[in-house]
Design a protein around this motif. Structure first.
Motif, PDB file in Angstrom:
ATOM      1  N   VAL B 169       0.842  -1.197   0.000  1.00 27.96           N
ATOM      2  CA  VAL B 169       0.000   0.000   0.000  1.00 27.96           C
ATOM      3  C   VAL B 169       0.879   1.249   0.000  1.00 27.96           C
ATOM      4  CG1 VAL B 169      -1.660   1.326   1.370  1.00 27.96           C
ATOM      5  CG2 VAL B 169      -1.938  -1.140   1.113  1.00 27.96           C
ATOM      6  N   THR B 170       1.924   1.209   0.813  1.00 26.00           N
ATOM      7  CA  THR B 170       2.849   2.342   0.887  1.00 26.00           C
ATOM      8  C   THR B 170       3.513   2.569  -0.473  1.00 26.00           C
ATOM      9  OG1 THR B 170       3.242   1.739   3.175  1.00 26.00           O
ATOM     10  CG2 THR B 170       4.797   3.276   2.183  1.00 26.00           C
ATOM     11  N   ALA B 171       3.933   1.480  -1.112  1.00 29.40           N
ATOM     12  CA  ALA B 171       4.596   1.596  -2.420  1.00 29.40           C
ATOM     13  C   ALA B 171       3.645   2.213  -3.445  1.00 29.40           C
ATOM     14  CB  ALA B 171       5.068   0.229  -2.887  1.00 29.40           C
ATOM     15  N   PHE B 172       2.399   1.724  -3.481  1.00 28.04           N
ATOM     16  CA  PHE B 172       1.411   2.243  -4.430  1.00 28.04           C
ATOM     17  C   PHE B 172       1.163   3.723  -4.155  1.00 28.04           C
ATOM     18  CE2 PHE B 172      -3.321   2.447  -5.633  1.00 28.04           C
ATOM     19  CZ  PHE B 172      -3.027   2.812  -6.930  1.00 28.04           C
ATOM     20  N   TYR B 173       1.082   4.067  -2.871  1.00 26.43           N
ATOM     21  CA  TYR B 173       0.844   5.462  -2.480  1.00 26.43           C
ATOM     22  C   TYR B 173       1.962   6.360  -3.017  1.00 26.43           C
ATOM     23  CZ  TYR B 173      -0.326   9.437   0.525  1.00 26.43           C
ATOM     24  OH  TYR B 173      -0.680  10.670   0.986  1.00 26.43           O
ATOM     25  N   ILE B 174       3.211   5.917  -2.822  1.00 28.31           N
ATOM     26  CA  ILE B 174       4.340   6.755  -3.241  1.00 28.31           C
ATOM     27  C   ILE B 174       4.384   6.887  -4.767  1.00 28.31           C
ATOM     28  CG2 ILE B 174       6.876   6.863  -3.316  1.00 28.31           C
ATOM     29  CD1 ILE B 174       6.805   5.738  -0.415  1.00 28.31           C
ATOM     30  N   VAL B 175       4.127   5.773  -5.474  1.00 34.40           N
ATOM     31  CA  VAL B 175       4.099   5.837  -6.941  1.00 34.40           C
ATOM     32  C   VAL B 175       3.023   6.818  -7.397  1.00 34.40           C
ATOM     33  CG1 VAL B 175       3.511   4.520  -9.025  1.00 34.40           C
ATOM     34  CG2 VAL B 175       5.071   3.551  -7.331  1.00 34.40           C
ATOM     35  N   ALA B 176       1.834   6.728  -6.772  1.00 30.13           N
ATOM     36  CA  ALA B 176       0.725   7.603  -7.164  1.00 30.13           C
ATOM     37  C   ALA B 176       1.071   9.067  -6.895  1.00 30.13           C
ATOM     38  CB  ALA B 176      -0.546   7.218  -6.414  1.00 30.13           C
ATOM     39  N   MET B 177       1.766   9.322  -5.796  1.00 33.56           N
ATOM     40  CA  MET B 177       2.122  10.713  -5.485  1.00 33.56           C
ATOM     41  C   MET B 177       3.175  11.263  -6.448  1.00 33.56           C
ATOM     42  SD  MET B 177       0.051  11.677  -3.293  1.00 33.56           S
ATOM     43  CE  MET B 177      -1.110  10.449  -3.845  1.00 33.56           C
ATOM     44  N   LEU B 178       4.085  10.383  -6.896  1.00 28.49           N
ATOM     45  CA  LEU B 178       5.058  10.816  -7.909  1.00 28.49           C
ATOM     46  C   LEU B 178       4.337  11.129  -9.216  1.00 28.49           C
ATOM     47  CD1 LEU B 178       7.987   8.327  -7.183  1.00 28.49           C
ATOM     48  CD2 LEU B 178       7.914  10.773  -6.649  1.00 28.49           C
ATOM     49  N   ALA B 179       3.360  10.276  -9.556  1.00 30.24           N
ATOM     50  CA  ALA B 179       2.561  10.525 -10.762  1.00 30.24           C
ATOM     51  C   ALA B 179       1.811  11.846 -10.614  1.00 30.24           C
ATOM     52  CB  ALA B 179       1.575   9.381 -10.998  1.00 30.24           C
ATOM     53  N   LEU B 180       1.320  12.103  -9.415  1.00 29.85           N
ATOM     54  CA  LEU B 180       0.588  13.350  -9.160  1.00 29.85           C
ATOM     55  C   LEU B 180       1.498  14.565  -9.359  1.00 29.85           C
ATOM     56  CD1 LEU B 180      -2.047  14.717  -7.941  1.00 29.85           C
ATOM     57  CD2 LEU B 180      -0.765  14.762  -5.810  1.00 29.85           C
ATOM     58  N   GLY B 181       2.729  14.455  -8.837  1.00 34.62           N
ATOM     59  CA  GLY B 181       3.669  15.562  -8.977  1.00 34.62           C
ATOM     60  C   GLY B 181       3.940  15.872 -10.443  1.00 34.62           C
ATOM     61  N   LEU B 182       4.165  14.821 -11.236  1.00 35.62           N
ATOM     62  CA  LEU B 182       4.408  15.017 -12.669  1.00 35.62           C
ATOM     63  C   LEU B 182       3.175  15.614 -13.339  1.00 35.62           C
ATOM     64  CD1 LEU B 182       6.283  11.694 -13.479  1.00 35.62           C
ATOM     65  CD2 LEU B 182       7.246  13.985 -13.558  1.00 35.62           C
ATOM     66  N   HIS B 183       1.990  15.127 -12.933  1.00 35.86           N
ATOM     67  CA  HIS B 183       0.732  15.594 -13.520  1.00 35.86           C
ATOM     68  C   HIS B 183       0.545  17.089 -13.245  1.00 35.86           C
ATOM     69  CE1 HIS B 183      -2.831  13.890 -15.479  1.00 35.86           C
ATOM     70  NE2 HIS B 183      -3.566  14.780 -14.836  1.00 35.86           N
ATOM     71  N   VAL B 184       0.841  17.492 -12.006  1.00 34.03           N
ATOM     72  CA  VAL B 184       0.668  18.899 -11.615  1.00 34.03           C
ATOM     73  C   VAL B 184       1.709  19.773 -12.315  1.00 34.03           C
ATOM     74  CG1 VAL B 184       0.886  20.506  -9.676  1.00 34.03           C
ATOM     75  CG2 VAL B 184      -0.452  18.413  -9.421  1.00 34.03           C
ATOM     76  N   ARG B 185       2.922  19.241 -12.440  1.00 38.22           N
ATOM     77  CA  ARG B 185       4.005  19.990 -13.079  1.00 38.22           C
ATOM     78  C   ARG B 185       3.605  20.439 -14.478  1.00 38.22           C
ATOM     79  NH1 ARG B 185       9.926  20.255 -14.157  1.00 38.22           N
ATOM     80  NH2 ARG B 185      10.064  19.757 -16.342  1.00 38.22           N
ATOM     81  N   HIS B 186       3.057  19.518 -15.278  1.00 40.54           N
ATOM     82  CA  HIS B 186       2.620  19.929 -16.614  1.00 40.54           C
ATOM     83  C   HIS B 186       1.228  20.547 -16.568  1.00 40.54           C
ATOM     84  CE1 HIS B 186       2.263  20.036 -20.943  1.00 40.54           C
ATOM     85  NE2 HIS B 186       1.103  19.435 -20.857  1.00 40.54           N
TER      86      HIS B 186
END
Lengths: 250, 234
Positions: B169-186
């Motif tokens: 769950v922790t791993a999925f959470y961190i991956v999703a947050m990295l995806a979120l950061g990239l999503h927000v960046r663009h």
């Protein structure tokens, strides 16, 4: 300079095409890319083969007729039109891929020639100013501030070559359309049709099957005339403003 | 003399905006900005986890009482949920429809693909899918408590710690947050561009803001599972 060319050959719009390999030898680095293709075509004609069809006209970088994707880049590695790209930007022994613009709205007519009349239909739906014909108006009657004139001119530089559409991963014509919208909408002469122009041109752009903008910026990077990416933001603003003003209902 | 008559009913504003690619992008931009504003509030709330179970659980309780006595208990929460749910659905549907159109507009790739757009730009679609899947899991885990190992109503601190005790769950959470950061960046800069707020003068400021927002959100959200992993939060 000896080169290997992989060129898209397609007999007509209905038949499937394929990349075909050719060898050319004795290419001067002072030749333009089109002259190099002329050289290949002369050899093909002498050998009784069909020459490679490609669009070209002024060969001065100002008409927008020529255009092909060279090694995956519209107009090749330099920021210029294909006619102004010189062979000195390639090295002896290179393999060069040459393809037509790829976009659903630009169907291939033959080899490297695509049908860009979708652009004409976008222009026809608002890319003009309606003026009465007859005597020419007095030039000083409509003052245009210098920064506005410069902005309009920057956008009027678009030659409609289609490199933006070819470079865009979505085959979008936003940069082309925005160049014309900004060019005319910032000028007082374009004022009376400010709303109907942007609404009509965006509608036409969508109707022609171009994709939408995902702000990748590939268009502005490929544009030989340096139309800036911010033009698209300006067109978006004009579109939303015109929609809220009810420009369609007039 | 013929009179000008109007035969057709003029198209509605909402209909014509939704039908055009530019208008649909504007819908994506507005819903994206709404969700982004929510995320900023969310990350601030999350960071209370580092001040102990008492403060965090009291914050969770307060969220249910916002607006009282004008609003009934939990009404504010449900209004926010309805607005966010609508934003997520509109954003997703517009993204799907525009992506279908974009892929159809470029039916054939070039022999030598040379993507020059940034990684964030190229991962908007699949990153968005990862974030959407994460939202479903996140609501099931910490809102409805359906898949939460602790699942105690009114005790978000204990539920959260129990949830992050599962490494997957922790791993999925961190991956999703990295995806979120990239999503927000663009996405943030892109929204400004789509809404016509960008100009040559503002471009650098907007890009800086997009990067700052992405960095703050990603680090802020990831701090929580890292806190649980390192035993700072237990």
């Amino acid at each position: 300079m000896d080169l290997t060319l992989r060129i898209w050959r397609q007999r007509n719009a209905d038949e499937a095409g394929a990349m075909t390999t050719y060898r050319v030898t004795g290419i001067s680095e002072d030749m333009s890319f089109l002259e190099m293709l002329d050289h290949l075509n002369e050899e093909l004609i002498l050998a009784g083969d069909e020459p490679v069809a490609f669009d070209h006209d002024c060969r001065e970088g100002i008409c927008g007729a020529c255009g092909m994707v060279i090694n995956g880049q519209a107009h090749g590695p330099e920021r210029t039109t294909t006619c102004q790209l010189h062979m000195r930007h390639f090295s002896n022994g290179d393999t060069i891929d040459v393809e037509p613009w790829r976009a659903a709205a630009f169907p291939v007519v033959k080899d490297l020639v695509v049908d860009r009349s979708a652009f004409d239909r976008i222009i026809g739906s608002g890319g003009y100013v309606s003026v009465p014909t007859g005597s020419a108006p007095e030039a000083h009657a409509t003052p245009v501030p210098k920064p506005v004139a410069d902005l309009a001119f920057e956008h009027a530089e678009c030659i409609g070559c289609g490199a933006c559409v070819a470079a865009c991963p979505n085959g979008s014509a936003m940069l082309f359309t925005s160049a014309k919208v900004v060019h005319l909408n910032v000028l007082p002469q374009g004022g009376p049709e400010r709303e109907s122009r942007v609404l009509g041109m965006v509608d036409a752009m969508d109707d022609q099957g171009f994709g939408g903008c995902t702000n990748t910026g590939e268009c502005a990077t490929a544009c030989p005339k340096g139309i800036p990416l911010q033009s698209i933001a300006t067109m978006n603003r004009e579109y939303l403003r015109a929609s809220l003003k009810g420009g369609r209902r007039r | 003399m013929a009179l000008a008559t109007r035969a057709d009913r003029p198209p509605s504003l909402i209909g014509s905006v939704w039908r055009s690619t530019v208008g649909k992008k504007a819908v994506m931009a507005v819903t994206g900005v709404i969700m982004l504003a929510y995320l900023v509030a969310h990350v601030v709330g999350n960071l209370k986890i580092f001040f102990g179970a008492g403060e965090f659980n009291a914050y969770g309780h307060w969220l249910r009482t916002v607006g009282e006595p004008f609003l009934h208990h939990e009404w504010f929460l449900w209004i926010a949920r309805a607005a966010l749910g609508t934003a997520v659905v509109l954003h997703g549907v517009a993204a799907y429809q525009l992506s279908r159109r974009d892929l159809a507009a470029r039916p054939r790739q070039y022999e030598r693909k040379r993507p020059r757009a940034s990684y964030a730009t190229r991962t908007m679609r699949w990153g968005g899918v990862i974030i959407a899947l994460f939202i479903v899991w996140h609501v099931l885990d910490l809102t409805t408590l359906t898949v939460n190992p602790n699942a105690q109503e009114g005790r978000p601190y204990e539920n959260l710690v129990a949830s992050f005790d599962r490494p997957a769950v922790t791993a999925f959470y961190i991956v999703a947050m990295l995806a979120l950061g990239l999503h927000v960046r663009h996405g943030f800069w892109s929204a400004a561009q789509t809404l016509g707020a960008n100009s040559a003068r503002r471009d650098r400021v907007l890009k800086f803001l997009a990067n700052a927002l992405a960095l703050v959100l990603t680090c802020g959200f990831i701090a929580v599972p890292v806190g649980v992993l390192t035993g700072v939060v237990s």
